[in-house]
Design a protein around this motif. Structure first.
Motif, short mmCIF file in Angstrom:
data_model
loop_
_atom_site.label_atom_id
_atom_site.label_comp_id
_atom_site.label_asym_id
_atom_site.label_seq_id
_atom_site.Cartn_x
_atom_site.Cartn_y
_atom_site.Cartn_z
N ALA A 54 0.91 -1.36 0.12
CA ALA A 54 0.61 -0.08 -0.03
C ALA A 54 0.74 1.43 0.09
O ALA A 54 0.64 2.18 -0.31
N ALA A 55 2.01 1.18 0.79
CA ALA A 55 3.02 2.41 1.05
C ALA A 55 3.63 2.68 -0.68
O ALA A 55 3.60 3.92 -0.76
N ARG A 56 3.85 1.30 -0.95
CA ARG A 56 4.29 1.85 -2.91
C ARG A 56 3.41 2.38 -3.01
O ARG A 56 3.38 3.43 -4.38
N VAL A 57 1.65 1.80 -4.26
CA VAL A 57 0.94 2.17 -4.16
C VAL A 57 0.59 3.95 -3.91
O VAL A 57 0.75 4.48 -4.86
N ALA A 58 0.99 3.70 -2.64
CA ALA A 58 0.59 5.44 -2.79
C ALA A 58 1.49 6.63 -3.03
O ALA A 58 1.74 7.91 -3.02
N VAL A 59 2.49 6.03 -3.21
CA VAL A 59 4.07 7.13 -4.37
C VAL A 59 4.35 6.80 -5.52
O VAL A 59 4.67 7.13 -5.84
N GLY A 60 2.83 5.71 -5.71
CA GLY A 60 3.02 5.67 -7.69
C GLY A 60 4.26 5.33 -8.25
O GLY A 60 4.54 5.39 -9.23
N ALA B 35 -4.92 4.32 -5.88
CA ALA B 35 -4.43 4.69 -6.77
C ALA B 35 -5.83 3.74 -7.75
O ALA B 35 -5.79 3.15 -7.46
N VAL B 36 -5.61 4.15 -8.97
CA VAL B 36 -5.65 3.16 -10.38
C VAL B 36 -4.59 3.38 -11.06
O VAL B 36 -3.96 4.33 -11.82
N TYR B 37 -4.50 2.07 -11.61
CA TYR B 37 -3.17 1.74 -12.56
C TYR B 37 -4.06 1.21 -13.63
O TYR B 37 -5.04 1.03 -13.88
N LYS C 100 1.76 1.15 -14.29
CA LYS C 100 1.90 2.22 -13.49
C LYS C 100 0.64 2.77 -12.82
O LYS C 100 -0.90 3.29 -13.37
N PRO C 101 0.39 3.81 -11.88
CA PRO C 101 -1.03 4.62 -11.93
C PRO C 101 -0.78 5.53 -12.74
O PRO C 101 -0.13 7.01 -13.22
N SER C 102 -2.22 6.05 -12.57
CA SER C 102 -2.63 6.93 -13.51
C SER C 102 -3.45 8.40 -12.35
O SER C 102 -3.28 9.10 -13.39
N VAL C 103 -3.90 7.86 -11.88
CA VAL C 103 -4.04 8.31 -10.95
C VAL C 103 -4.23 8.23 -9.57
O VAL C 103 -4.42 7.08 -8.98
#
Length: 294
Positions: free
Chosen positions: A245-251, A274-276, A285-288
């Motif tokens: 979750a921490a990795r997702v939060a920083v994109g 996020a939305v990947y 990769k995240p777009s949002v």
């Protein structure tokens, strides 16, 4: 330059838009009601049309493109024998045709042959599409007509569910499921031409904006503000916590989840992180990436 105020109200509202107001009018109603400036909508409805209009509030506005690009469903009435300049009942009559009542089996066979699947459609002059920096409806009001290139759209289904005669004109009630960017007005007009005359559309009602339906909708002054995560209810969702979750939060770029994407990354307590979307071979990769409460 003053810094733009950060939004404080976030979520999704599914409005049953009434006739006689624009989609922008509905946005203005919600701005006043929720006391929040950052509000937008997913997919314009004509002023005379009613039905599902999805509104994004605050951070949810960043997710509206995923809803706008989804499939939509409509019911409406095709009036055979009368053409208008706007292709609907709001326009000025430009031509009339004497058309004998058409057998429904004949109409359905014609629709199946010409109007279902991947087709090309010329957008109407009275529309919000821009050509040369100006919207077509602005040009139309000025009496200017410009050439419009056909655009590809997908018609998943086009059903005639009823027929009646009113004031000597045959009225077909239709149910259409289609891709984003489809003009049901153009479908009605093209069907009239294919039947040997002309037609226009009236009483258009949008019954679904994937994944939302009329069952989710309410008038602008009554609609519920749903959590942001509801904006992605039609996506595959993956629960992440801890270091991931921490990795997702920083994109961070991650191995792609199963399927084609996009993918919604949510916390165990159903907060959208996020939305990947797909990024290269086997990665996403995240777009949002959405801000989280501190």
């Amino acid at each position: 330059m003053a810094r733009r105020k950060e939004p404080t109200v976030h979520g999704v509202a599914v409005v049953d838009k009434p006739a006689g107001v624009t989609s922008h009018d509905v946005v203005a109603m919600l701005r006043r009601r929720l006391n929040e400036r950052r509000i937008g909508h997913a997919g314009t409805l004509d002023p005379s049309a009613t039905g599902v209009l999805v509104i994004g509030v605050g951070h949810a506005t960043r997710l509206l493109r995923f809803i706008t690009d989804g499939h939509k469903r409509y019911v409406g009435e095709v009036v055979l024998g009368v053409e208008t300049d706007s292709l609907d009942a709001d326009g000025t009559v430009t031509a009339t045709h004497e058309m004998a009542p058409v057998d429904l089996d004949t109409v359905r066979a014609l629709i199946a042959d010409r109007f279902v699947g991947d087709i090309e459609q010329v957008p109407p002059m009275v529309s919000a599409i821009k050509i040369g920096g100006r919207r077509l409806h602005e040009l139309a009001r000025a009496g200017v007509e410009v050439e419009r290139q056909p655009r590809p759209v997908t018609i998943s289904s086009f059903d005639v569910i009823d027929s009646r005669v009113e004031d000597g004109r045959q009225i077909l009630t239709v149910d259409v499921a289609c891709s984003a960017g489809t003009y049901v007005r153009s479908l009605a007009a093209d069907l009239g031409t294919a039947l040997g005359g002309g037609a226009h559309l009236r009483n258009l009602r949008r019954t679904a904006v994937e994944p939302f339906t009329l069952d989710d909708a309410a008038p602008p002054d009554e609609c519920e503000l749903l959590p942001i995560v509801d904006a992605v209810r039609g996506m595959p969702q993956f629960t992440v916590d801890g270091p991931l979750a921490a990795r997702v939060a920083v994109g961070s770029v991650l191995p792609a989840p199963p399927g084609d994407g996009p993918w919604a990354m949510v916390t165990p307590d159903r907060q959208l992180l996020a939305v990947y979307e797909a990024h290269g071979d086997g990665f996403a990769k995240p777009s949002v990436v959405l801000p989280q409460p501190s």
